[in-house]
Enzyme design. Sequence first.
Site, short mmCIF file in Angstrom:
data_model
loop_
_atom_site.label_atom_id
_atom_site.label_comp_id
_atom_site.label_asym_id
_atom_site.label_seq_id
_atom_site.Cartn_x
_atom_site.Cartn_y
_atom_site.Cartn_z
N HIS A 539 0.75 -1.25 0.05
CA HIS A 539 0.02 0.07 0.03
C HIS A 539 0.94 1.17 -0.03
CE1 HIS A 539 -3.61 -2.18 2.09
NE2 HIS A 539 -3.46 -2.70 0.73
N HIS A 585 -7.56 0.27 3.31
CA HIS A 585 -7.08 0.09 2.04
C HIS A 585 -7.14 1.24 0.94
CE1 HIS A 585 -7.11 -4.34 2.57
NE2 HIS A 585 -7.55 -4.00 3.71
#
Length: 607
Positions: A539, A585
């Site tokens: 990420h 996320h």
Amino acid sequence: MILPKFLGLLHIVALAQVCYAGLLTDPAAVANKKYDFVIVGGGTAGVILAARITETTKHSVLLIEAGQSHENIPTPLRAPALGVRFGSHQSWTWNYTVVPQAGMENRTFTYQMGYILGGSSYSSSESPFYVAFSHRKFFNKIAKLAGDNGWSWDSLVPYFNKAEGFLKPAKGSEWGSHDFESSAHGSKGPFDTQLPMFPNDLDPLVTKLVATEPEFSKWNNDMSSGKSLGIGTSQPTITAEGVASNVATAYLTPAVLARKNLDVITGVRATKLTFKASKAGPVANGVQFTPSPDVNVTTVFANNEVILSAGAFNTPQLLQLSGVADKNFLKSLGIPVVLDSPNVGQNLRDHVAMPMQWEANVTTTLDQLRDPTFLANQTTVWENTGKGILTAAVANHLGFFRVPSNASVFDKNNVDPSAGPDCAHYEFLFRESWESFITPSPATGFFTSMGMALTSTASLGNVLINTTDPFASPLIDPKYLSAEVDVRIGREAVKAARRAYASPVFDGFVVKEFGPNPNATTDADIEEMVRHSGSTFFHAVGTAQIAPAKSSVKSGVVNPDLTVKGITGLRIVDASVIPVLPDTHPLSAVIAFAERGADLVKTAWAH
């Protein structure tokens, strides 16, 4: 992650795909042409930009992607349950490797980034969930750091909704009104999301956990509503047909690819940006690219802008190769300085994953997919019906938590890295499988995993080239666990995961902890465990961070409108501009940034 022999099997049974017009592979087709906009990087943001900008017929766009096109997408990228298993060491990933991590026993490991039109929007990599837009305070913090309210939660909600095509659960589904809020979603956007299609044994147990254990009793009715804390039902990126969503098939439809003002070329790597001088400073006017190191570069020119959407690693790499970075760093490599921009490649932020596994007393987990016969049968079911175990999400339930208020974690030297008291420190993915992304897998048995991640971290890394060869990988150094507070949060997250699975709710289901170190009980032992087995959820953000319009290059790389400070005709729209780490996320954030970024471009060139 899954056994190599399955790879051949799945390629044999790969679904037939529709071939699209409008896709190019020969550089000669675009050589020396001029476009209004040249977009470098056909990942999540680049694809959205190309599709949205060419809605205005007067704007011509060339989209450049280094990887393969989205024609004939292989089965592992289309079947939701297989994405995580096939993410690394494949032709559709960049297969980058982080440098040895001092905070992780000098270990190194592969970093998944999409090397395909659509990029990391595929479930194989960083974002199998559109879920969890992060707490609204996260986006408000970005707006404050950027000096632009256009990046606030309220301003971005229309862009979330514009992109999303949320599919409500069908009648008879196990999911109900307590699992989602219709008002938190867009229903007409191109990118499909929904609640999990395939139920599993954990679903009722997680529900009981919330109902019976005070520590885990907070339920989040919808992870996309601007509140992140609590346990809730995931919203995987899966279409109504049971296929993993991706932005390429969502946005680059045959009708879009047929537009006369859009060219898309794949299989070529951008090697350098070109500039011309002006009284106001350098002006970006083109891009050089080539399919391989032994082929001469092709140059294309941009009348209006070059837009970088190459991601948190490749965007700073291309800027550095082109002479936009810290001047002393550039001089050390013999690269002529176009702009002294010291923050290029700095401020790398990422989530730390701490995979944990428990043996399970069932035989119906995703571990069944290790059996080639079962896998082949289920592939046939999925191909014919769009249903079955291959539609299983990475996890049907997620949980986002803060460290307990009585834990001695924060002090004057270890400041809370989260965006606010309502934002998460760590995440749980309740997953039925031995897999938690990159951990070694046992050959037999049935397991349940806790895909645990540190979602608020203080460690800062960088991405720097060490050669002028554009085909060489940059040095990716996230400096995981270099901040003491991250280690402290990691210890508390491991303890919390164990408390969750130690609940009587899981009696008869969970047998015992399997790994990575079930005997680690003291803080010192748990820290060693985290450093020994920690990894990433892929990420990465922040390497070309946004900063206020009137600030200098010492404050950031791009302005609030995402134009590059100190350069005319250059804009960056991808995860690299996000200055702080989302506490969930990042896929939805990148999509929203791209949707708004496209509007910023169209507004700037509306005349």
